[in-house]
Design a protein around this motif. Structure first.
Motif, PDB file in Angstrom:
ATOM      1  N   TRP A 296     -56.440 109.931  16.805  1.00  0.00           N
ATOM      2  CA  TRP A 296     -57.095 109.030  15.854  1.00  0.00           C
ATOM      3  C   TRP A 296     -58.380 108.463  16.439  1.00  0.00           C
TER       4      TRP A 296
ATOM      5  N   THR B 122     -61.051 111.401  16.571  1.00  0.00           N
ATOM      6  CA  THR B 122     -61.522 111.967  15.304  1.00  0.00           C
ATOM      7  C   THR B 122     -61.771 110.926  14.227  1.00  0.00           C
ATOM      8  N   LEU B 123     -61.214 109.738  14.383  1.00  0.00           N
ATOM      9  CA  LEU B 123     -61.337 108.661  13.385  1.00  0.00           C
ATOM     10  C   LEU B 123     -60.876 109.100  11.997  1.00  0.00           C
ATOM     11  N   THR B 124     -59.828 109.911  11.970  1.00  0.00           N
ATOM     12  CA  THR B 124     -59.230 110.309  10.701  1.00  0.00           C
ATOM     13  C   THR B 124     -57.809 109.780  10.633  1.00  0.00           C
ATOM     14  N   LEU B 125     -57.272 109.735   9.472  1.00  0.00           N
ATOM     15  CA  LEU B 125     -55.901 109.261   9.307  1.00  0.00           C
ATOM     16  C   LEU B 125     -54.885 110.392   9.360  1.00  0.00           C
ATOM     17  N   PHE B 126     -55.355 111.640   9.496  1.00  0.00           N
ATOM     18  CA  PHE B 126     -54.435 112.764   9.584  1.00  0.00           C
ATOM     19  C   PHE B 126     -53.697 112.716  10.916  1.00  0.00           C
TER      20      PHE B 126
END
Length: 107
Positions: free
Chosen positions: A68, A71-75
């Motif tokens: 997280w 990548t700063l994504t919520l996946f």
């Protein structure tokens, strides 16, 4: 009455040890693997392996946090990867034979 040469008393008894079994692919390991797929470490906890369960859960949390941050994504890719490995670990787990815990062979 002839049973075709098979005496029922000679049937293998390796599956009589426990209702869920402790061999790879047994119902207990399949349930544990499914549990570990959704929550890493839950399958190990179901099998009674507490330290392994804690380590898998902590590893999933760390992997999820690192991915997280990078990548700063919520996946939850890191969580997913660890859950797959925890699932495999739970599925392939074999319990030691009863009475064999802590036994050291000295020759």
């Amino acid at each position: 009455m002839n049973t075709g040469g098979i005496i029922l008393g000679d049937m293998p008894t390796h599956m009589e040890s426990s209702p869920m079994g402790n061999e790879q692919g047994s119902a207990g390991n399949v349930i544990a693997a499914i549990c570990s797929f959704f929550v890493p470490g839950l399958g190990q906890l179901v099998q009674g392996r507490v330290m392994s369960a804690i380590l898998w859960f902590v590893a999933a949390c760390i992997a999820g946090a690192v991915i997280w941050i990078l990548t700063l994504t919520l996946f939850p890719f890191g969580w997913f990867v660890v859950s797959v490995f925890a699932c495999i670990n739970a599925a392939l787990s074999r319990r030691p034979a009863e009475g064999a815990e802590g036994v050291v062979s000295v020759r």
